[in-house]
Design a protein around this motif. Structure first.
Motif, mmCIF file in Angstrom:
data_model
loop_
_atom_site.group_PDB
_atom_site.id
_atom_site.type_symbol
_atom_site.label_atom_id
_atom_site.label_comp_id
_atom_site.label_asym_id
_atom_site.label_seq_id
_atom_site.Cartn_x
_atom_site.Cartn_y
_atom_site.Cartn_z
ATOM 1 N N SER A 161 73.102 6.254 174.465
ATOM 2 C CA SER A 161 74.349 6.696 175.084
ATOM 3 C C SER A 161 75.311 7.205 174.017
ATOM 4 N N THR A 162 76.431 7.754 174.462
ATOM 5 C CA THR A 162 77.487 8.214 173.555
ATOM 6 C C THR A 162 78.700 7.329 173.768
ATOM 7 N N CYS A 194 76.227 8.070 168.899
ATOM 8 C CA CYS A 194 75.178 8.343 169.882
ATOM 9 C C CYS A 194 73.929 7.567 169.490
ATOM 10 N N CYS A 215 68.713 11.641 171.636
ATOM 11 C CA CYS A 215 69.869 11.284 170.799
ATOM 12 C C CYS A 215 70.541 12.545 170.242
ATOM 13 N N HIS A 261 72.559 14.101 172.861
ATOM 14 C CA HIS A 261 73.844 13.406 173.034
ATOM 15 C C HIS A 261 74.855 13.907 171.995
ATOM 16 N N HIS A 319 75.817 17.497 172.820
ATOM 17 C CA HIS A 319 76.603 17.571 174.048
ATOM 18 C C HIS A 319 78.039 17.103 173.825
#
Lengths: 64, 209
Positions: free
Chosen positions: B160-161, B171, B192, B195, B198
């Motif tokens: 996750s971030t 991340c 990863c 993430h 993004h």
């Protein structure tokens, strides 16, 4: 009380270096922020925590 | 071949004109061009980020091919040069500045001064920590996005971030360490990297949370 990663600790009056050692952090693999400002590694020894301080310790692991 | 305007028009059709304008006027530094960095660079190139600063001292090695965006014919090339070549094939209009150097406390400021956002994409935990500390100490405004915890064959859903400091986004799953002998596989590393890329795109286009 000092908040470290969201948890209260009775560590006011101690230096960041002492607290990190006590909590078992490897200083070469972390970054530490106090009240939204990064603490330079060279200042861990002389930065004394006071009641109400909020500390974030981020640990890194290998891989990329 | 498309003209630059035709290329931008095609991207704007997917991203929106205002967002595209922000992306194309941005500069992002990618520190380390391995599994994280090479994949981040591809996402940002496809999104139309105007300029990338690519930094790595290493050459393409057989052990990289399982997850890094290089080809067998690029073995032995500097990653900076091989990746620049690959990105230019995606679009010749991506601006690239590359530096084939090892980052340290003495050159970080000069290498990163033009970057709007910095991506940490190193392999070793100590180097990740060094870069994050240096960026947060030396620059008062810059945001850094770091990848930590993407080794092994565990679920991709644990990556996750999180905004973990005022100017640091992390991340990964924060715990899977490649040094535990659990391996490193393209799909999980790419999650990863995606993430990281993004979060860069979200920040550049004004999505702060």
């Amino acid at each position: 009380m000092v908040k470290i990663n969201g948890n209260d600790h009775d560590l006011a009056g101690r230096s960041v270096a002492e607290v990190l050692a006590e909590l078992g952090y490897e200083t070469g693999r972390i970054a530490v922020e106090k009240d939204e400002e990064i603490i330079p590694k060279s200042a861990y020894g002389q930065t004394i925590l006071k009641d109400g301080d909020t500390i974030e310790v981020v640990s890194f692991v290998g891989g990329g | 071949m498309l003209t630059k305007d035709e290329w931008l028009e095609a991207l704007s059709a997917r991203h929106g004109k205002a967002r595209q304008e922000r992306l194309v006027n941005s500069t992002v530094a990618i520190c380390g061009l391995g599994g994280l960095g090479s994949n981040i660079a591809i996402s940002l190139t496809r999104a139309g980020v105007g300029k990338l600063i690519l930094i790595d001292f290493d050459k393409v090695d057989p052990s990289n091919l399982n997850r890094q965006q290089y080809k067998m014919c690029q073995l032995g090339m500097f990653k900076t040069e091989a990746l620049s070549e690959n990105l230019k094939e995606i679009t010749p209009y991506v601006g690239i500045e590359y530096h084939t150097v090892k980052m340290d406390d003495d050159n970080i400021e000069e290498l990163l001064k033009d970057a709007d956002i910095v991506c940490e994409a190193f392999d070793k935990a100590e180097n990740k920590a060094m870069l994050v500390n240096a960026v947060l100490e030396k620059f008062k405004e810059k945001i850094i996005i770091s990848g930590s915890g993407m080794a092994g064959f565990g679920s991709a859903n644990t990556i996750s971030t999180k905004k973990v400091m005022k100017r640091l986004y992390l991340c990964g799953d924060t715990t899977s360490d490649v040094n535990d002998g659990i391996g490193l596989v393209a799909s999980r590393v790419m999650v990863c990297a995606a993430h990281e890329a993004h979060m860069v795109i979200r920040l550049l286009t004004g999505e702060e949370k």
